[in-house]
Write a protein that holds these residues in place. Structure first.
Motif, PDB file in Angstrom:
ATOM      1  N   LEU A 111       0.803  -1.199   0.024  1.00 18.06           N
ATOM      2  CA  LEU A 111       0.013   0.087  -0.072  1.00 18.06           C
ATOM      3  C   LEU A 111       0.842   1.238   0.028  1.00 18.06           C
ATOM      4  CD1 LEU A 111      -2.706   1.392   0.388  1.00 18.06           C
ATOM      5  CD2 LEU A 111      -2.602   1.177   2.753  1.00 18.06           C
ATOM      6  N   ALA A 112       1.912   1.280   0.718  1.00 17.26           N
ATOM      7  CA  ALA A 112       2.777   2.360   0.837  1.00 17.26           C
ATOM      8  C   ALA A 112       3.621   2.583  -0.410  1.00 17.26           C
ATOM      9  CB  ALA A 112       3.954   2.172   1.942  1.00 17.26           C
ATOM     10  N   PHE A 113       3.923   1.433  -1.033  1.00 10.37           N
ATOM     11  CA  PHE A 113       4.634   1.474  -2.288  1.00 10.37           C
ATOM     12  C   PHE A 113       3.619   1.951  -3.442  1.00 10.37           C
ATOM     13  CE2 PHE A 113       5.057  -0.495  -6.614  1.00 10.37           C
ATOM     14  CZ  PHE A 113       6.243   0.008  -6.863  1.00 10.37           C
ATOM     15  N   SER A 114       2.202   1.636  -3.281  1.00 12.46           N
ATOM     16  CA  SER A 114       1.498   1.822  -4.233  1.00 12.46           C
ATOM     17  C   SER A 114       1.128   3.605  -4.222  1.00 12.46           C
ATOM     18  CB  SER A 114       0.267   1.299  -4.059  1.00 12.46           C
ATOM     19  OG  SER A 114       0.239  -0.196  -4.265  1.00 12.46           O
ATOM     20  N   LEU A 115       1.026   4.132  -2.995  1.00  9.97           N
ATOM     21  CA  LEU A 115       1.049   5.476  -2.954  1.00  9.97           C
ATOM     22  C   LEU A 115       2.138   6.274  -3.322  1.00  9.97           C
ATOM     23  CD1 LEU A 115      -0.804   5.662   0.579  1.00  9.97           C
ATOM     24  CD2 LEU A 115      -1.971   5.838  -1.536  1.00  9.97           C
ATOM     25  N   PHE A 116       3.318   5.680  -3.132  1.00 12.42           N
ATOM     26  CA  PHE A 116       4.648   6.309  -3.636  1.00 12.42           C
ATOM     27  C   PHE A 116       4.724   6.482  -5.001  1.00 12.42           C
ATOM     28  CE2 PHE A 116       9.072   5.905  -5.128  1.00 12.42           C
ATOM     29  CZ  PHE A 116       9.495   7.064  -4.725  1.00 12.42           C
ATOM     30  N   ALA A 117       4.237   5.278  -5.814  1.00  8.00           N
ATOM     31  CA  ALA A 117       4.204   5.033  -7.032  1.00  8.00           C
ATOM     32  C   ALA A 117       3.143   6.152  -7.688  1.00  8.00           C
ATOM     33  CB  ALA A 117       3.922   3.678  -7.759  1.00  8.00           C
ATOM     34  N   ALA A 118       1.947   6.267  -7.153  1.00  8.87           N
ATOM     35  CA  ALA A 118       1.127   7.282  -7.381  1.00  8.87           C
ATOM     36  C   ALA A 118       1.499   8.563  -7.533  1.00  8.87           C
ATOM     37  CB  ALA A 118      -0.210   6.917  -6.963  1.00  8.87           C
ATOM     38  N   VAL A 119       2.100   8.986  -6.424  1.00  5.15           N
ATOM     39  CA  VAL A 119       2.768  10.462  -6.414  1.00  5.15           C
ATOM     40  C   VAL A 119       3.612  10.576  -7.466  1.00  5.15           C
ATOM     41  CG1 VAL A 119       3.879  11.870  -4.984  1.00  5.15           C
ATOM     42  CG2 VAL A 119       2.252  10.407  -4.129  1.00  5.15           C
ATOM     43  N   VAL A 120       4.533   9.759  -7.554  1.00  2.00           N
ATOM     44  CA  VAL A 120       5.639   9.932  -8.498  1.00  2.00           C
ATOM     45  C   VAL A 120       5.334  10.190 -10.006  1.00  2.00           C
ATOM     46  CG1 VAL A 120       7.595   8.955  -9.797  1.00  2.00           C
ATOM     47  CG2 VAL A 120       7.409   8.958  -7.172  1.00  2.00           C
ATOM     48  N   VAL A 121       4.233   9.304 -10.365  1.00  3.63           N
ATOM     49  CA  VAL A 121       3.491   9.312 -11.674  1.00  3.63           C
ATOM     50  C   VAL A 121       2.759  10.459 -11.998  1.00  3.63           C
ATOM     51  CG1 VAL A 121       2.176   8.023 -13.459  1.00  3.63           C
ATOM     52  CG2 VAL A 121       3.761   6.741 -11.969  1.00  3.63           C
ATOM     53  N   PHE A 122       2.055  10.814 -11.170  1.00  2.00           N
ATOM     54  CA  PHE A 122       1.147  12.051 -11.137  1.00  2.00           C
ATOM     55  C   PHE A 122       1.949  13.038 -11.301  1.00  2.00           C
ATOM     56  CE2 PHE A 122      -2.441   9.236  -9.610  1.00  2.00           C
ATOM     57  CZ  PHE A 122      -3.501   9.702 -11.017  1.00  2.00           C
TER      58      PHE A 122
END
Length: 238
Positions: A111-122
């Protein structure tokens, strides 16, 4: 010296004899996994074939976005491998409490990784896509960016597929990974074929999130069913 101290290390001709029960145990675990990867590959081929109808720019954007996705998948794959090994070891020891705890902790980490990936991509989506493209046209960049914007918010569901599917594999429930691949194939194919008619290329971008969410729900339910079933089966009654 080693052979004298550890005589069990001596290799004999009998060590090379086929043990049919052991061979069958390996086949019973390996064949469903082979079918699973074949089914997933077939799903990607179907998705690509539908995408090919929309022109070279969309194909280039879709292919580039898939490369970004493969990069993001590596941590999830690593979590899945670790989950399979840990689950298998503790299933052998009948420590279902450790299995449950590991699944819970891995879910929080992903979940933490998914949130990090979402922030980076957006925040840096175009820059990430630019790593894989040299002087892309605006249409290609838009196609790649659109796919990523649809898929990144559901990375958490994708990560849960790796965790729960490999947990089932570690407990010896080899049919679940294969069936999850079938669920993913069906949902991806239906979504890509039918949503691409009213929504065009955007419908293809919707296909992966629909497939991941459907598959995640399936493996989540399957894991909780089998972990309770196996725990009841192997826990001695006092």
């Amino acid at each position: 010296y080693i052979y004298k101290r550890f005589p069990q290390l001596h290799i004999h001709r009998s060590d090379f004899n086929l043990d049919w029960p052991e061979l069958w145990a390996h086949l019973r675990m390996g064949l469903p996994m082979a079918v699973q990867f074949s089914v997933l590959g077939l799903g990607i081929i179907i998705l690509q074939s539908v995408c090919n109808k929309f022109g070279s720019d969309q194909i280039a954007g879709f292919t580039t976005a898939m490369r970004v996705e493969q990069l993001a998948l590596q941590p999830m794959i690593s979590f899945g491998i670790a989950m399979a090994v840990f689950t298998a070891q503790n299933f052998g020891a009948r420590r279902f409490d450790r299995i449950r705890d590991a699944v819970h902790r891995c879910s929080l980490l992903t979940l933490a990784f998914s949130l990090f990936a979402a922030v980076v991509v957006f925040a840096f989506g175009e820059e990430v896509i630019g790593i894989f493209l040299d002087n892309p046209s605006p249409t290609v960049m838009e196609a790649a960016h659109l796919y990523i914007l649809y898929t990144v918010p559901v990375y958490f569901f994708l990560s849960q597929i790796f965790i729960y599917r490999n947990a089932c594999q570690g407990m010896g429930v080899s049919m679940i990974p294969m069936l999850s691949g079938v669920v993913e194939l069906i949902m991806r194919s239906i979504a890509a074929i039918y949503l691409s008619v009213p929504f065009g290329y955007e419908g293809i971008c919707m296909a992966e999130p629909i497939a991941w969410i459907s598959c995640a729900v399936f493996v989540f339910a399957a894991y909780h069913y089998f972990v309770r079933l196996l725990e009841k089966k192997y826990t001695p009654v006092n």
